[in-house]
Structure formats: C-alpha cells, structure tokens
Design a protein around this motif. Structure first.
Motif, PDB file in Angstrom:
ATOM      1  N   MET A  89      -9.479   0.730 -16.547  1.00 47.97           N
ATOM      2  CA  MET A  89      -8.729   0.620 -15.299  1.00 47.97           C
ATOM      3  C   MET A  89      -7.245   0.345 -15.555  1.00 47.97           C
ATOM      4  O   MET A  89      -6.451   0.344 -14.619  1.00 47.97           O
ATOM      5  CB  MET A  89      -9.352  -0.462 -14.413  1.00 47.97           C
ATOM      6  N   SER A  90      -6.867   0.136 -16.812  1.00 51.03           N
ATOM      7  CA  SER A  90      -5.453  -0.049 -17.141  1.00 51.03           C
ATOM      8  C   SER A  90      -4.696   1.231 -16.819  1.00 51.03           C
ATOM      9  O   SER A  90      -5.244   2.331 -16.929  1.00 51.03           O
ATOM     10  CB  SER A  90      -5.288  -0.370 -18.633  1.00 51.03           C
ATOM     11  N   GLY A  91      -3.445   1.091 -16.442  1.00 50.33           N
ATOM     12  CA  GLY A  91      -2.629   2.255 -16.139  1.00 50.33           C
ATOM     13  C   GLY A  91      -1.585   1.920 -15.094  1.00 50.33           C
ATOM     14  O   GLY A  91      -1.426   0.769 -14.694  1.00 50.33           O
ATOM     15  N   VAL A  92      -0.882   2.944 -14.656  1.00 52.65           N
ATOM     16  CA  VAL A  92       0.156   2.756 -13.645  1.00 52.65           C
ATOM     17  C   VAL A  92      -0.418   3.118 -12.280  1.00 52.65           C
ATOM     18  O   VAL A  92      -1.060   4.154 -12.115  1.00 52.65           O
ATOM     19  CB  VAL A  92       1.386   3.632 -13.959  1.00 52.65           C
ATOM     20  N   TYR A  93      -0.217   2.238 -11.323  1.00 46.35           N
ATOM     21  CA  TYR A  93      -0.690   2.444  -9.952  1.00 46.35           C
ATOM     22  C   TYR A  93       0.521   2.620  -9.050  1.00 46.35           C
ATOM     23  O   TYR A  93       1.475   1.849  -9.118  1.00 46.35           O
ATOM     24  CB  TYR A  93      -1.531   1.248  -9.495  1.00 46.35           C
ATOM     25  N   LEU A  94       0.474   3.649  -8.213  1.00 44.53           N
ATOM     26  CA  LEU A  94       1.578   3.967  -7.311  1.00 44.53           C
ATOM     27  C   LEU A  94       1.204   3.631  -5.876  1.00 44.53           C
ATOM     28  O   LEU A  94       0.090   3.936  -5.440  1.00 44.53           O
ATOM     29  CB  LEU A  94       1.899   5.461  -7.369  1.00 44.53           C
ATOM     30  N   CYS A  95       2.136   3.051  -5.152  1.00 47.39           N
ATOM     31  CA  CYS A  95       1.934   2.813  -3.722  1.00 47.39           C
ATOM     32  C   CYS A  95       2.950   3.651  -2.960  1.00 47.39           C
ATOM     33  O   CYS A  95       4.148   3.583  -3.229  1.00 47.39           O
ATOM     34  CB  CYS A  95       2.122   1.344  -3.386  1.00 47.39           C
ATOM     35  N   MET A  96       2.462   4.423  -2.012  1.00 50.80           N
ATOM     36  CA  MET A  96       3.314   5.256  -1.164  1.00 50.80           C
ATOM     37  C   MET A  96       3.308   4.675   0.250  1.00 50.80           C
ATOM     38  O   MET A  96       2.247   4.524   0.859  1.00 50.80           O
ATOM     39  CB  MET A  96       2.777   6.684  -1.131  1.00 50.80           C
ATOM     40  N   ALA A  97       4.505   4.318   0.733  1.00 46.52           N
ATOM     41  CA  ALA A  97       4.666   3.867   2.122  1.00 46.52           C
ATOM     42  C   ALA A  97       5.115   5.080   2.926  1.00 46.52           C
ATOM     43  O   ALA A  97       6.100   5.723   2.574  1.00 46.52           O
ATOM     44  CB  ALA A  97       5.714   2.759   2.198  1.00 46.52           C
ATOM     45  N   LYS A  98       4.370   5.408   4.007  1.00 50.95           N
ATOM     46  CA  LYS A  98       4.652   6.637   4.764  1.00 50.95           C
ATOM     47  C   LYS A  98       4.687   6.364   6.261  1.00 50.95           C
ATOM     48  O   LYS A  98       3.906   5.570   6.771  1.00 50.95           O
ATOM     49  CB  LYS A  98       3.549   7.676   4.538  1.00 50.95           C
ATOM     50  N   ASN A  99       5.598   7.065   6.945  1.00 50.25           N
ATOM     51  CA  ASN A  99       5.549   7.141   8.397  1.00 50.25           C
ATOM     52  C   ASN A  99       6.122   8.495   8.811  1.00 50.25           C
ATOM     53  O   ASN A  99       6.412   9.336   7.953  1.00 50.25           O
ATOM     54  CB  ASN A  99       6.270   5.949   9.059  1.00 50.25           C
ATOM     55  N   ALA A 100       6.282   8.698  10.101  1.00 54.41           N
ATOM     56  CA  ALA A 100       6.717  10.005  10.591  1.00 54.41           C
ATOM     57  C   ALA A 100       8.116  10.375  10.107  1.00 54.41           C
ATOM     58  O   ALA A 100       8.470  11.547  10.058  1.00 54.41           O
ATOM     59  CB  ALA A 100       6.676  10.017  12.118  1.00 54.41           C
ATOM     60  N   ALA A 101       8.927   9.385   9.733  1.00 55.69           N
ATOM     61  CA  ALA A 101      10.314   9.653   9.346  1.00 55.69           C
ATOM     62  C   ALA A 101      10.489   9.886   7.853  1.00 55.69           C
ATOM     63  O   ALA A 101      11.536  10.335   7.413  1.00 55.69           O
ATOM     64  CB  ALA A 101      11.202   8.499   9.794  1.00 55.69           C
ATOM     65  N   GLY A 102       9.476   9.555   7.051  1.00 57.12           N
ATOM     66  CA  GLY A 102       9.628   9.765   5.615  1.00 57.12           C
ATOM     67  C   GLY A 102       8.689   8.901   4.805  1.00 57.12           C
ATOM     68  O   GLY A 102       7.708   8.365   5.312  1.00 57.12           O
ATOM     69  N   SER A 103       9.004   8.772   3.521  1.00 57.02           N
ATOM     70  CA  SER A 103       8.156   7.991   2.630  1.00 57.02           C
ATOM     71  C   SER A 103       8.991   7.390   1.513  1.00 57.02           C
ATOM     72  O   SER A 103      10.103   7.819   1.232  1.00 57.02           O
ATOM     73  CB  SER A 103       7.040   8.858   2.052  1.00 57.02           C
ATOM     74  N   ALA A 104       8.444   6.366   0.872  1.00 59.43           N
ATOM     75  CA  ALA A 104       9.068   5.714  -0.279  1.00 59.43           C
ATOM     76  C   ALA A 104       7.925   5.156  -1.109  1.00 59.43           C
ATOM     77  O   ALA A 104       6.810   4.959  -0.611  1.00 59.43           O
ATOM     78  CB  ALA A 104      10.001   4.601   0.175  1.00 59.43           C
ATOM     79  N   ASN A 105       8.170   4.925  -2.399  1.00 60.23           N
ATOM     80  CA  ASN A 105       7.080   4.396  -3.209  1.00 60.23           C
ATOM     81  C   ASN A 105       7.551   3.370  -4.222  1.00 60.23           C
ATOM     82  O   ASN A 105       8.744   3.208  -4.468  1.00 60.23           O
ATOM     83  CB  ASN A 105       6.308   5.534  -3.896  1.00 60.23           C
ATOM     84  N   CYS A 106       6.578   2.661  -4.787  1.00 62.88           N
ATOM     85  CA  CYS A 106       6.809   1.734  -5.883  1.00 62.88           C
ATOM     86  C   CYS A 106       5.603   1.848  -6.809  1.00 62.88           C
ATOM     87  O   CYS A 106       4.585   2.447  -6.450  1.00 62.88           O
ATOM     88  CB  CYS A 106       6.997   0.300  -5.396  1.00 62.88           C
ATOM     89  N   SER A 107       5.730   1.309  -7.990  1.00 62.66           N
ATOM     90  CA  SER A 107       4.619   1.375  -8.933  1.00 62.66           C
ATOM     91  C   SER A 107       4.469   0.046  -9.663  1.00 62.66           C
ATOM     92  O   SER A 107       5.399  -0.768  -9.701  1.00 62.66           O
ATOM     93  CB  SER A 107       4.827   2.510  -9.940  1.00 62.66           C
ATOM     94  N   ILE A 108       3.280  -0.133 -10.207  1.00 68.11           N
ATOM     95  CA  ILE A 108       3.007  -1.350 -10.977  1.00 68.11           C
ATOM     96  C   ILE A 108       2.116  -0.953 -12.154  1.00 68.11           C
ATOM     97  O   ILE A 108       1.216  -0.119 -12.009  1.00 68.11           O
ATOM     98  CB  ILE A 108       2.350  -2.418 -10.082  1.00 68.11           C
ATOM     99  N   ALA A 109       2.419  -1.496 -13.320  1.00 67.61           N
ATOM    100  CA  ALA A 109       1.621  -1.199 -14.523  1.00 67.61           C
ATOM    101  C   ALA A 109       0.576  -2.285 -14.679  1.00 67.61           C
ATOM    102  O   ALA A 109       0.894  -3.474 -14.701  1.00 67.61           O
ATOM    103  CB  ALA A 109       2.519  -1.135 -15.738  1.00 67.61           C
ATOM    104  N   LEU A 110      -0.680  -1.875 -14.740  1.00 68.38           N
ATOM    105  CA  LEU A 110      -1.798  -2.798 -14.918  1.00 68.38           C
ATOM    106  C   LEU A 110      -2.288  -2.710 -16.356  1.00 68.38           C
ATOM    107  O   LEU A 110      -2.619  -1.625 -16.833  1.00 68.38           O
ATOM    108  CB  LEU A 110      -2.938  -2.434 -13.952  1.00 68.38           C
ATOM    109  N   GLU A 111      -2.298  -3.841 -17.043  1.00 62.83           N
ATOM    110  CA  GLU A 111      -2.848  -3.893 -18.400  1.00 62.83           C
ATOM    111  C   GLU A 111      -3.981  -4.875 -18.394  1.00 62.83           C
ATOM    112  O   GLU A 111      -3.776  -6.065 -18.228  1.00 62.83           O
ATOM    113  CB  GLU A 111      -1.760  -4.315 -19.391  1.00 62.83           C
TER     114      GLU A 111
END
Length: 97
Positions: free
Chosen positions: A74-96
């Motif tokens: 399960m180690s790896g990089v996890y991405l979170c995408m924040a979305k709405n009608a106007a657009g999107s943005a993301n962040c990531s976190i590395a899980l070890e």
C-alpha cells in the motif's frame, strides 16, 4: 435572478493521520479552503500503482480516505483531487508503510 459566481477550489492540503505501520489503520485527509460550490474530493493512487488492492473507505464530501490493515504494497503516492463546477486542484502525499 441572483447570480452566484462559481469559484474553483483552492489548492487543497493533504494530511496523514495515524502511524503508517504494517497492520495499522490510517486516514488520509484532503481539504480546500475555497470553492463555490463546495468541492468534492477524490483520492487515487499515482502511477505506477493506479489500482487499489483493497476496498478503500472514501468520503467524497469530507475528503477522507481510510486505509485499514496496512501492508507494504500500500506504500506509494496518493493524490487528492478537489473538484467543483468551476475547476479542480490537487495535492499528494507519499505513504511509506
């Protein structure tokens, strides 16, 4: 007629809660301070491990992803995408694990 301007989500903040040890449970959280309408959140794994080998418990409104009984795979990089009608943005976190 009332016009409500749509505002894309601000770059979200990703956090890890818990101790990422084998067999443990953790929660990844993602939040964005801005966005109209309120953004929804979607977690996914970054390449090369795109698929989940377990049933993740994801809350799209709160932006949380619960990972239980952690394993080394399960180690790896996890991405979170924040979305709405106007657009999107993301962040990531590395899980070890």
């Amino acid at each position: 007629v009332t016009l409500v301007p749509a505002v894309p989500p601000a770059a979200p903040s990703c956090q890890l809660h818990g101790d990422p040890a084998v067999g443990a449970n953790i929660t990844l959280s993602c939040s964005s301070k801005k966005g109209k309408p309120s953004p929804t959140f979607e977690w996914q794994r970054a390449p090369p491990n795109l698929r989940f080998f377990f049933p993740p418990a994801q809350d799209h409104a709160r932006g949380t992803l619960k990972l239980t009984n952690l394993s080394l795979e399960m180690s790896g990089v996890y991405l979170c995408m924040a979305k709405n009608a106007a657009g999107s943005a993301n962040c990531s976190i590395a899980l070890e694990v």
